[in-house]
Scaffold this motif. Structure first.
Motif, PDB file in Angstrom:
ATOM      1  N   GLN A 117      -7.286   2.481  -3.130  1.00 21.53           N
ATOM      2  CA  GLN A 117      -6.110   2.140  -2.333  1.00 21.53           C
ATOM      3  C   GLN A 117      -4.961   1.899  -3.303  1.00 21.53           C
ATOM      4  O   GLN A 117      -4.923   0.874  -3.991  1.00 21.53           O
ATOM      5  N   SER A 138      -3.764   6.274  -0.203  1.00 22.33           N
ATOM      6  CA  SER A 138      -5.203   6.020  -0.253  1.00 22.33           C
ATOM      7  C   SER A 138      -5.932   7.315  -0.572  1.00 22.33           C
ATOM      8  O   SER A 138      -5.497   8.403  -0.200  1.00 22.33           O
ATOM      9  N   ALA A 140       0.842  -1.197   0.000  1.00 21.64           N
ATOM     10  CA  ALA A 140       0.000   0.000   0.000  1.00 21.64           C
ATOM     11  C   ALA A 140       0.877   1.248   0.000  1.00 21.64           C
ATOM     12  O   ALA A 140       1.764   1.388   0.842  1.00 21.64           O
TER      13      ALA A 140
END
Length: 357
Positions: free
Chosen positions: A215, A79, A76
């Motif tokens: 995301q 976001s 990740a």
């Protein structure tokens, strides 16, 4: 006069000496190879760059990495705010449930119409039986009337009874036809409701994909080169958030004349000598050779050499070697790429492979 003559030429002599020493130093430090069977071109170390961008317009919620960080594929990175998407998802789920309720109601309506059809068909059978009985009685009445055993009034009543029951039978048949049409209409409502439920399900799935795409993850291993946006910024669709560089996919682009390119083959050996680390000779292979000539860019050759048409060549550094030294890999470093024009020629000692340990 002699003293003035010496004073006049001493600075010029010093300048000439400095130029000579500089040229000698350049000749000593510059990578050289034998003229026959070899060619070289100037270039810079480059790597595959990936822009991590937002799919939909929106506000950057959070960024989890900084410039220079190494990231893994699937990690990740940032976001986007998804409150609007979550509201859309809830609306789509509600519409889908509404459509499912409509399907259930339409199916119940079909059952009612089918029941009405059965009742109408039973009534048709009843009316047909009554008509048959009335017609038989009419025949008997006609016979008795001819023989004088029955009055004309009784004959007229039997005829009226037959006509009445015939009309009732026709009405019952019409009710059956109407009931069957109502069944088809109810089934069409079921089909439409099911289509609406499927559309609602597809809408929900699409919004779920948009939420997942909000995301932002790393498409491959690499290093963060730039943070293009910061939390709180509103970006348009396709707005860049981060720029990654894949340090396991590194190459040097250089230019060679037609006489040299014609002797190259894909997969051929290349030796790279970088200005920042002239003590190393890095192995590479030819991964691309342009099919058309072009003017070499200003950053590669001198002004006079840029007037010549050259062919672009790309030399790719071995991935395994790069993975062993990821922390040392830098892009934008200039250097020289050496290629063999004669496959039988041996690499000279100064171009023998020497890589960091």
């Amino acid at each position: 006069m002699i003293f003035r003559f010496k004073n006049k030429f001493i600075p010029a002599a010093l300048v000439a000496l400095a130029m000579a020493l500089g040229y000698l130093g350049w000749r000593v430090m510059a990578p050289v190879g034998p003229d026959a069977g070899f060619a070289n071109g100037n270039g810079r170390i480059e790597a595959t760059e990936i822009d991590v961008a937002t799919k939909l317009a929106g506000r950057v919620d959070e960024i989890f990495v900084n410039e220079g960080d190494f990231v893994k594929a699937g990690q990740a990175l940032a976001s986007m705010q998804i409150r609007s998407l979550e509201a859309q998802r809830e609306e789509a789920v509600a519409r889908q449930q509404q459509a499912l309720n409509t399907v259930a109601a339409a199916q119940a309506e079909v059952a009612v119409r089918e029941s009405n059809t059965v009742a109408a068909q039973a009534l048709v059978v009843q009316r047909a039986s009554e008509l048959d009985a009335a017609q038989r009685r009419l025949i008997r009445s006609q016979t008795l009337s001819v023989e004088g055993a029955s009055s004309q009034q009784e004959l007229d009543d039997d005829r009226a009874r037959v006509r009445s029951i015939q009309a009732a039978l026709n009405a019952a048949n019409a009710q059956v036809a109407a009931a069957r049409a109502a069944i088809e209409a109810a089934k069409a409502q079921v089909t439409g409701a099911r289509s609406a439920a499927s559309a609602g399900s597809a809408t929900t799935a699409r919004i779920e994909v948009d939420i997942a795409d909000s995301q932002l993850t790393a498409p491959r291993d690499g290093r963060v080169q730039y943070r293009v946006a910061e939390p709180g910024e509103v970006l348009a669709s396709g707005g860049k958030v981060l720029n990654l560089v894949d340090l396991s996919d590194v190459y040097m682009t250089f230019f060679l004349p037609e006489t040299a390119v014609g002797k190259l083959a894909l997969g051929g050996e290349v030796r790279l000598v970088l200005d920042a680390a002239p003590e190393y000779v890095i192995p590479a292979t030819i991964s691309f050779v342009a099919s058309t000539a072009q003017f070499t860019p200003k950053t590669v050759e001198t002004s006079s050499e840029r007037q010549k048409l050259m062919f672009r060549v790309k030399a790719k550094i071995d991935r395994g070697l790069l993975l062993k030294h990821l922390s040392l890999v830098k892009t934008g470093i200039p250097g020289v790429a050496w290629v063999k024009l004669d496959r039988q020629a041996a690499w000279p000692a100064q171009l023998a492979l020497k890589v960091p340990q």
